[in-house]
Scaffold this motif. Sequence first.
Motif, mmCIF file in Angstrom:
data_model
loop_
_atom_site.group_PDB
_atom_site.id
_atom_site.type_symbol
_atom_site.label_atom_id
_atom_site.label_comp_id
_atom_site.label_asym_id
_atom_site.label_seq_id
_atom_site.Cartn_x
_atom_site.Cartn_y
_atom_site.Cartn_z
ATOM 1 N N LEU A 137 0.811 -1.216 0.000
ATOM 2 C CA LEU A 137 0.000 0.000 0.000
ATOM 3 C C LEU A 137 0.847 1.270 0.000
ATOM 4 O O LEU A 137 0.389 2.316 -0.443
ATOM 5 N N GLY A 138 2.067 1.172 0.504
ATOM 6 C CA GLY A 138 2.952 2.331 0.529
ATOM 7 C C GLY A 138 3.830 2.457 -0.695
ATOM 8 O O GLY A 138 4.609 3.401 -0.816
ATOM 9 N N SER A 139 3.698 1.535 -1.643
ATOM 10 C CA SER A 139 4.569 1.551 -2.823
ATOM 11 C C SER A 139 4.048 2.509 -3.885
ATOM 12 O O SER A 139 2.859 2.807 -3.955
ATOM 13 N N PRO A 145 -1.434 4.979 -9.113
ATOM 14 C CA PRO A 145 -2.771 4.664 -9.660
ATOM 15 C C PRO A 145 -3.915 5.111 -8.741
ATOM 16 O O PRO A 145 -4.980 5.498 -9.216
ATOM 17 N N LEU A 146 -3.682 5.079 -7.435
ATOM 18 C CA LEU A 146 -4.708 5.528 -6.493
ATOM 19 C C LEU A 146 -5.003 7.019 -6.685
ATOM 20 O O LEU A 146 -6.163 7.432 -6.729
ATOM 21 N N ILE A 147 -3.966 7.817 -6.842
ATOM 22 C CA ILE A 147 -4.143 9.255 -7.082
ATOM 23 C C ILE A 147 -4.842 9.485 -8.424
ATOM 24 O O ILE A 147 -5.741 10.324 -8.532
ATOM 25 N N ALA A 148 -4.446 8.717 -9.431
ATOM 26 C CA ALA A 148 -5.090 8.844 -10.749
ATOM 27 C C ALA A 148 -6.575 8.496 -10.650
ATOM 28 O O ALA A 148 -7.419 9.201 -11.225
ATOM 29 N N ALA A 153 -12.195 9.962 -10.633
ATOM 30 C CA ALA A 153 -13.491 9.909 -9.944
ATOM 31 C C ALA A 153 -14.054 11.311 -9.776
ATOM 32 O O ALA A 153 -15.264 11.525 -9.915
ATOM 33 N N TRP A 154 -13.188 12.282 -9.490
ATOM 34 C CA TRP A 154 -13.654 13.662 -9.363
ATOM 35 C C TRP A 154 -14.151 14.173 -10.717
ATOM 36 O O TRP A 154 -15.195 14.824 -10.792
ATOM 37 N N LEU A 155 -13.429 13.871 -11.774
ATOM 38 C CA LEU A 155 -13.863 14.291 -13.113
ATOM 39 C C LEU A 155 -15.212 13.666 -13.455
ATOM 40 O O LEU A 155 -16.090 14.327 -14.028
#
Length: 167
Positions: A137-139, A145-148, A153-155
């Motif tokens: 999870l820290g890699s 990909p989590l940030i992407a 999701a916001w878009l």
Amino acid sequence: MIQPRPSDILFSSGMNESTSPTPTFASPATPHSRLPALAIFLSCLILLAVGSYLSPTFGLTEAFNMPVCGFKLHTGLPCLTCGMTTAFTHATHGHLLTAFYTQPFGAALAIATAAFFLISLWSLITGMSLAPLGRMLGSRKFIIPLIAFFILAWLFTLVTNFTPHSG
């Protein structure tokens, strides 16, 4: 010779001399080594309980009589986290499609919370280490990909919930 239990086996991400993955065996669980699992278990339990207590028809602002999101108030657009509590609540009530339509990242967080609840419970019962999961999870291979996904999701929320600003 004592055979290890399947729950004692942790697959290392490293390779041995022959460059093949080798299982490494966890040391016996101690009460101290189970504290992270207990903390994760209780945190997930609380989040899931609150999500199932709240009504999915009301957002966070209505449920707790909070002020309207300042970003949305000034721009007329939902902020990065608008709809996450509603989506999380829909997911905890079993309305997964509605949750994903409301805010995909919030729905994914609810599913991840349920998964971490189960994983931490298994760790509490068996003594399985959560360290490999924490490393994953820290890699960067997980975080980027989590940030992407968060931005996408916001878009999606912007497109599906756009209401022009009337001021």
